[in-house]
Design a protein around this motif. Structure first.
Motif, PDB file in Angstrom:
ATOM      1  N   ASP A   1      -3.834   4.203  -7.949  1.00  0.00           N
ATOM      2  CA  ASP A   1      -5.180   4.475  -7.431  1.00  0.00           C
ATOM      3  C   ASP A   1      -5.683   3.265  -6.650  1.00  0.00           C
ATOM      4  O   ASP A   1      -4.942   2.311  -6.391  1.00  0.00           O
ATOM      5  N   SER A   2      -6.948   3.285  -6.297  1.00  0.00           N
ATOM      6  CA  SER A   2      -7.516   2.227  -5.455  1.00  0.00           C
ATOM      7  C   SER A   2      -7.604   0.882  -6.166  1.00  0.00           C
ATOM      8  O   SER A   2      -7.801  -0.157  -5.526  1.00  0.00           O
TER       9      SER A   2
ATOM     10  N   SER B   1       0.823  -1.208   0.000  1.00  0.00           N
ATOM     11  CA  SER B   1       0.000   0.000   0.000  1.00  0.00           C
ATOM     12  C   SER B   1       0.859   1.260   0.000  1.00  0.00           C
ATOM     13  O   SER B   1       0.588   2.220  -0.732  1.00  0.00           O
ATOM     14  N   MET B   2       1.919   1.268   0.829  1.00  0.00           N
ATOM     15  CA  MET B   2       2.818   2.432   0.867  1.00  0.00           C
ATOM     16  C   MET B   2       3.471   2.659  -0.490  1.00  0.00           C
ATOM     17  O   MET B   2       3.598   3.801  -0.955  1.00  0.00           O
ATOM     18  N   LEU B   3       3.905   1.567  -1.129  1.00  0.00           N
ATOM     19  CA  LEU B   3       4.572   1.693  -2.426  1.00  0.00           C
ATOM     20  C   LEU B   3       3.615   2.174  -3.512  1.00  0.00           C
ATOM     21  O   LEU B   3       3.972   3.001  -4.351  1.00  0.00           O
ATOM     22  N   ILE B   4       2.407   1.658  -3.513  1.00  0.00           N
ATOM     23  CA  ILE B   4       1.411   2.112  -4.492  1.00  0.00           C
ATOM     24  C   ILE B   4       1.173   3.610  -4.325  1.00  0.00           C
ATOM     25  O   ILE B   4       1.058   4.353  -5.313  1.00  0.00           O
ATOM     26  N   ASN B   5       1.140   4.066  -3.085  1.00  0.00           N
ATOM     27  CA  ASN B   5       0.980   5.495  -2.817  1.00  0.00           C
ATOM     28  C   ASN B   5       2.173   6.285  -3.337  1.00  0.00           C
ATOM     29  O   ASN B   5       2.028   7.342  -3.964  1.00  0.00           O
TER      30      ASN B   5
ATOM     31  N   PRO C   1      10.765  13.258 -15.717  1.00  0.00           N
ATOM     32  CA  PRO C   1       9.789  12.673 -16.650  1.00  0.00           C
ATOM     33  C   PRO C   1       8.932  11.650 -15.906  1.00  0.00           C
ATOM     34  O   PRO C   1       9.414  10.977 -14.992  1.00  0.00           O
ATOM     35  N   LEU C   2       7.681  11.531 -16.280  1.00  0.00           N
ATOM     36  CA  LEU C   2       6.789  10.579 -15.602  1.00  0.00           C
ATOM     37  C   LEU C   2       7.307   9.155 -15.778  1.00  0.00           C
ATOM     38  O   LEU C   2       7.725   8.759 -16.868  1.00  0.00           O
ATOM     39  N   PHE C   3       7.269   8.390 -14.700  1.00  0.00           N
ATOM     40  CA  PHE C   3       7.770   7.011 -14.745  1.00  0.00           C
ATOM     41  C   PHE C   3       6.866   6.061 -13.976  1.00  0.00           C
ATOM     42  O   PHE C   3       7.141   4.864 -13.911  1.00  0.00           O
ATOM     43  N   ASP C   4       5.787   6.586 -13.372  1.00  0.00           N
ATOM     44  CA  ASP C   4       4.958   5.758 -12.502  1.00  0.00           C
ATOM     45  C   ASP C   4       3.524   5.670 -13.033  1.00  0.00           C
ATOM     46  O   ASP C   4       3.288   5.879 -14.226  1.00  0.00           O
TER      47      ASP C   4
ATOM     48  N   SER D   1      14.224  -8.101  -0.988  1.00  0.00           N
ATOM     49  CA  SER D   1      12.964  -7.377  -0.822  1.00  0.00           C
ATOM     50  C   SER D   1      12.654  -6.527  -2.052  1.00  0.00           C
ATOM     51  O   SER D   1      13.372  -5.568  -2.360  1.00  0.00           O
ATOM     52  N   SER D   2      11.596  -6.896  -2.757  1.00  0.00           N
ATOM     53  CA  SER D   2      11.153  -6.152  -3.936  1.00  0.00           C
ATOM     54  C   SER D   2       9.637  -6.232  -4.011  1.00  0.00           C
ATOM     55  O   SER D   2       9.001  -6.975  -3.241  1.00  0.00           O
ATOM     56  N   CYS D   3       9.059  -5.454  -4.919  1.00  0.00           N
ATOM     57  CA  CYS D   3       7.598  -5.456  -5.066  1.00  0.00           C
ATOM     58  C   CYS D   3       7.242  -5.349  -6.536  1.00  0.00           C
ATOM     59  O   CYS D   3       7.882  -4.616  -7.292  1.00  0.00           O
ATOM     60  N   ILE D   4       6.242  -6.111  -6.947  1.00  0.00           N
ATOM     61  CA  ILE D   4       5.668  -5.966  -8.274  1.00  0.00           C
ATOM     62  C   ILE D   4       4.251  -5.434  -8.099  1.00  0.00           C
ATOM     63  O   ILE D   4       3.453  -6.023  -7.364  1.00  0.00           O
ATOM     64  N   MET D   5       3.977  -4.291  -8.724  1.00  0.00           N
ATOM     65  CA  MET D   5       2.669  -3.645  -8.603  1.00  0.00           C
ATOM     66  C   MET D   5       1.933  -3.694  -9.941  1.00  0.00           C
ATOM     67  O   MET D   5       2.558  -3.572 -10.999  1.00  0.00           O
ATOM     68  N   TYR D   6       0.631  -3.846  -9.859  1.00  0.00           N
ATOM     69  CA  TYR D   6      -0.216  -3.898 -11.054  1.00  0.00           C
ATOM     70  C   TYR D   6      -1.319  -2.847 -10.969  1.00  0.00           C
ATOM     71  O   TYR D   6      -1.721  -2.443  -9.874  1.00  0.00           O
ATOM     72  N   SER D   7      -1.827  -2.468 -12.133  1.00  0.00           N
ATOM     73  CA  SER D   7      -2.906  -1.477 -12.173  1.00  0.00           C
ATOM     74  C   SER D   7      -4.269  -2.090 -11.874  1.00  0.00           C
ATOM     75  O   SER D   7      -5.242  -1.371 -11.667  1.00  0.00           O
TER      76      SER D   7
END
Length: 520
Positions: free
Chosen positions: A151-152, A142-146, A300-303, A326-332
Motif C-alpha cells: 500500500d501507500s 514503486s513498481m516492485l511494491i505494486n 498461497p499468499l506470500f506478499d 540488483s535486489s530490493c528490500i521492501m518494508y511495510s
C-alpha cells in the motif's frame, strides 16, 4: 545437551562429546588441527586445479600478477575478452545448468550492456550529480511494491543482491527490538530451509537464529513448532517463497499471522521467486496453466496481502533479468526502513547518511534494472514465466510418473524441483555425479539428502526438458547397476559430512575452497 541428545540420538551425542573432549587436550587438539590444515590445503589446491582446468590456453598465456609496465590497446583486450566470454558461455548456454544463469535472451543482454555503459560512471550516492539514477531507483521500488501488493505506506531500498537485502532486514529488526523493547539478545525464528543469508546475518549482527524442523515428507514447517520456538527475545520470524533448497513456498500467511499476534516482525524471503511467483499467481488465476495440478488455483499468499508481513526481499537479477547486483528490500512502513539506515553526525567529512551496507554503488545496475522492467512490462514477464513454469511442472510430472526410484519433495509450485531417492540402493549424490558426466550441473543439497534443478529461461529451449528426464532416468539406472563407479566425489563428500560427529571440523576445509577463488 539432554534436549539435543533426544533429537539427534545418544550415540551421535556421545561421538560429538568425545570430539570436544579430544579438542580440549593440548596434544590431541594440536594433532586434530594439523590434520584439518592438511585437508584445507589439499582442498584449496584441488579447487584451484579444477577451476583452472576450465580455462583455455589464452588465459594462462595472459596472466597478470602485477601491473603490466606498458599500456594494452582497447582492441587487443576486447579481442581477448570476447574469446573468454564465448568460452565461458559454452559452459551454460545449452541449458544444462541449474539456476545461476537467469537469461533473458541475447538481444536483451546486448540492450542491457548498452544501458549499463550509458550510466557506468554514475553513483546513486550523489543524487545531485545523477538525478536520473535517483529517479529510476525510486520507480523500481514503486513498481516492485505494486507487484507485491503493497500500500501507500510501503517503501524500500535497492541493494546489491538477495544476501544484502536479507542482512539489511535482519539489521533493521535487531535495532528495532533494541530500541522499542530493550532486547539485547535478539533472536530470529525460521524453518531449517531458510536461506543461508539469515545464518550470515545472525553471525554478523550478534543475533541468534533458531531453526525449526520441517516435515520430512511435505517439507512444510509445523506452525505449532514455530510457536514453541518464540521467546521474549524474538525480533523476527521469517519464511521463504520459495525456499532455495526444496523450492517450496512456506505457509507465509500462517507464519505472518503468528508474528502479528505476537507483535513480532515478519520477513517473506522472495529473493529467488521475486519476479516469477507474482506472475505465476496471475497465470494460474487466468487459467493459462491448464493441464497441471493446481493449475487454476491462486498460489498461497506470500506478499503484503498476507496480514503481518512487514518486509519482503526480491531479486531483480534472477527472474527480473536485470544485470547482476540488483535486489530490493521492501518494508511495510518508513519507520521500519529507518532502522536500516546508518547515520554519523560527527564524521570530519560532514554529516554522513547511507541507506545500505555499501556507500558508493553502481548506477549502471539500477539503470539497466529500470530499463529491463520497463521493456518487459507485465506482458513480457507473463510470457517468460509461463514458459518456465510449464517446463518445471513437466519435469516434476516426468519424475513422478516415470522414475519410480525418485520422488519429488513436497508440492513445488515454483521453478525449483527437488528430488530424492526412494530406495537405499540409489545414492542420490551418485545420481548427481552421473548427471554431471552427461553435462548437467544440478545442485546437491542436504537435510534432507536430495538434488534440485532450478528451471530458468534457458531450460525452455526446445528439447531441454525432455533430454533432462532421459538423462536423469539413465543416470539412475547407471547408479543402480554400477554403484562402485560413483563411490567418490560428491557422494563421498556428503557421506563424510553425514557421518562426522562434529561438522564444524569441516569449517577450515570449506574456507580453503573459498581461498582458491582469489588465487592468481
Amino acid at each position: 545437551m539432554i534436549k539435543w541428545s533426544y533429537r539427534i540420538g545418544f550415540k551421535a551425542t556421545l561421538e560429538y562429546a568425545s570430539v570436544q573432549i579430544a579438542k580440549s587436550i593440548p596434544w590431541m587438539r594440536k594433532k586434530i588441527n594439523a590434520d584439518i590444515l592438511k585437508e584445507k590445503e589439499k582442498t584449496r589446491i584441488q579447487c584451484e586445479k579444477d577451476w583452472n582446468d576450465l580455462l583455455e590456453p589464452s588465459a594462462h598465456e595472459n596472466r597478470h600478477l602485477s601491473l603490466p609496465p606498458n599500456k594494452t590497446s582497447f582492441s587487443d583486450l576486447l579481442t581477448l575478452l570476447k574469446k573468454w566470454s564465448l568460452s565461458e558461455s559454452s559452459l551454460w548456454d545449452n541449458g544444462q545448468a541449474s539456476g545461476a544463469i537467469y537469461h533473458g535472451g541475447s538481444d536483451l543482454i546486448d540492450f542491457l550492456s548498452k544501458v549499463y555503459g550509458l550510466f557506468c560512471v554514475s553513483n546513486p550516492m550523489h543524487p545531485e550529480l545523477f538525478p536520473y539514477v535517483r529517479k529510476m531507483e525510486g520507480e523500481i521500488i514503486s513498481m516492485l511494491i505494486n507487484i507485491f501488493h503493497g500500500d501507500s505506506n510501503c517503501c524500500g531500498t535497492i541493494s546489491s543482491g538477495g544476501t544484502e537485502s536479507i542482512l539489511l532486514a535482519c539489521k533493521s529488526y535487531r535495532d528495532r527490538g533494541r530500541d522499542l523493547h530493550n532486547i539485547s539478545q535478539p533472536e530470529i525464528v525460521a524453518p531449517t530451509t531458510i536461506h543461508a543469508a539469515f545464518h550470515k546475518a545472525a553471525h554478523y549482527f550478534g543475533m541468534k537464529l533458531i531453526l525449526v524442523d520441517i516435515d520430512e515428507q511435505s517439507g512444510a514447517v509445523n506452525i505449532d513448532d514455530v510457536k514453541l520456538a518464540i521467546t521474549k527475545n524474538t525480533v523476527l520470524i521469517a519464511g521463504s517463497a520459495p525456499c532455495y533448497s526444496l523450492g517450496l513456498i512456506d505457509n507465509i500467511e500462517a507464519l505472518a499471522s503468528l508474528a502479528l499476534e505476537r507483535n513480532i516482525g515478519f520477513h517473506s524471503d522472495c529473493c529467488l521467486g521475486g519476479l516469477l511467483l507474482p506472475f505465476v499467481d496471475k497465470l494460474q488465476q487466468m487459467g493459462k496453466l491448464h493441464g497441471f495440478d493446481d493449475s487454476n488455483s491462486p498460489l498461497p499468499l506470500f506478499d503484503f496481502r498476507a496480514k503481518g508481513v512487514t518486509s519482503i526481499s526480491a531479486d531483480m537479477h534472477k527472474y527480473g533479468y536485470a544485470t547482476k547486483g540488483s535486489s530490493c528490500i521492501m518494508y511495510s512502513s518508513s519507520e521500519l526502513r529507518h532502522y536500516q539506515y546508518f547515520v554519523s553526525l560527527s564524521w570530519t567529512g560532514g554529516v554522513y547518511a547511507s541507506p545500505t551496507l555499501a556507500g558508493s554503488r553502481a548506477g549502471g545496475v539500477s539503470a539497466s534494472t529500470w530499463a529491463v522492467m520497463v521493456h518487459m512490462g507485465e506482458e513480457g514477464y507473463l510470457e517468460v514465466s509461463e514458459r518456465i513454469i510449464r517446463t518445471a511442472r513437466t519435469i516434476r510430472n516426468g519424475i513422478d510418473e516415470d522414475i519410480s526410484e525418485l520422488e519429488v519433495i513436497g508440492n513445488p509450485l515454483s521453478s525449483v524441483i527437488a528430488f530424492r531417492s526412494t530406495t537405499p540402493a540409489i545414492n542420490i549424490y551418485a545420481v548427481g555425479q552421473a548427471l554431471a558426466i552427461r553435462g548437467w550441473h544440478v545442485n546437491s543439497l542436504q537435510n534432507p539428502s536430495c538434488l534440485h534443478l532450478c528451471c530458468t529461461n534457458l531450460h525452455t529451449k526446445d528439447g531441454v526438458e525432455k533430454q533432462f528426464l532421459i538423462d536423469l532416468k539413465r543416470a539412475v539406472e547407471e547408479v543402480k547397476n554400477f554403484p562402485e563407479k560413483y563411490a567418490g566425489g560428491t557422494a563421498a563428500i556428503y557421506g563424510m559430512v553425514n557421518s562426522l560427529p562434529d561438522v564444524t571440523l569441516l569449517d577450515p576445509v570449506a574456507k580453503g575452497c573459498v581461498d582458491a577463488l582469489f588465487s592468481g
